[in-house]
Design an enzyme around this catalytic site. Sequence first.
Site, PDB file in Angstrom:
ATOM      1  N   LYS A 246       8.687  -1.405  -6.070  1.00  0.00           N
ATOM      2  CA  LYS A 246       8.991  -2.766  -5.619  1.00  0.00           C
ATOM      3  C   LYS A 246       9.766  -3.476  -6.711  1.00  0.00           C
ATOM      4  CE  LYS A 246       6.089  -5.655  -2.685  1.00  0.00           C
ATOM      5  NZ  LYS A 246       4.743  -6.227  -2.571  1.00  0.00           N
TER       6      LYS A 246
HETATM    7  O1  G3P Z   1       3.399  -8.681  -0.089  1.00  0.00           O
HETATM    8  C1  G3P Z   1       3.670  -9.986  -0.497  1.00  0.00           C
HETATM    9  C2  G3P Z   1       2.579 -10.883  -0.045  1.00  0.00           C
HETATM   10  O2  G3P Z   1       1.390 -10.433  -0.609  1.00  0.00           O
HETATM   11  C3  G3P Z   1       2.720 -12.319  -0.359  1.00  0.00           C
HETATM   12  O3  G3P Z   1       1.760 -12.976   0.398  1.00  0.00           O
HETATM   13  O4  G3P Z   1       0.231 -14.761   1.046  1.00  0.00           O
HETATM   14  O5  G3P Z   1       0.907 -14.486  -1.364  1.00  0.00           O
HETATM   15  O6  G3P Z   1       2.518 -15.353   0.308  1.00  0.00           O
HETATM   16  P1  G3P Z   1       1.336 -14.478   0.074  1.00  0.00           P
END
Ligand code: G3P
Length: 221
Positions: free
Chosen positions: A83
């Site tokens: 990533k």
């Molecule tokens: O894979 C990326 C994701 O984990 C981000 O999620 O909820 O932190 O915006 P969030």
Amino acid sequence: MKIFLDSANIESIKKYNDMGILDGVTTNPTLLSKEKGDPRDVMNEIVRTIRGPVSLEVIGTDYEVMMDEAHKLKKYGQNVVVKVPMIPAGLRAVRSLKEDGIPTNVTLVFSSNQAILAAKAGAAYISPFIGRLDDNGQDGINIIREIGQIFSNYKFETEILVASIRHPLHVIEAGKCGADIVTLPPDILHKMLMHPLTDVGLSNFISDWKKVRDMNPDLVF
Ligand code: G3P
């Protein structure tokens, strides 16, 4: 539609993997920071548990550092996808890693323009963060629709991996847009599984069958 678990929690990963519903896993530094123990052991166990792609993220933001970290992360297993953040040096790393045979997932994508550039650089996956766009007053699903149309127009092979999913309706909307993959936190996957009518229906089946058994104590299938 492929389903990935967006988690570094090995219990959750094993639980959903055992159900046969996981096609892969995505991690990031924040998710790894929530787990106990050496993150290298955590990453190792995830990679050994899951057959499909496991995204492990670089920390550096310089091209050379990202390249070095990417080659080290790839040693965790054949199924590792590196990533890389959606920054200029990140796209340069994506290009070089593709030449080295290492697949990449470009993360922190917040626009269709960024998605086009990541695909052009040779990303295997792009991760648009739809929940964070919603939080910012923009319609996250709308960029999934746009990216899907653009990638389809030009037959880009890069897969759309919808990230930052906040509720089950996001999953349905992503599916309606034809997104290749959704990556879900364990609590969203749990919400997708459960329905109160399933619980009520099962409870009725069990109590009705108990009446049959009470009348026929020797009954076996
Ligand atoms: O894979 C990326 C994701 O984990 C981000 O999620 O909820 O932190 O915006 P969030």
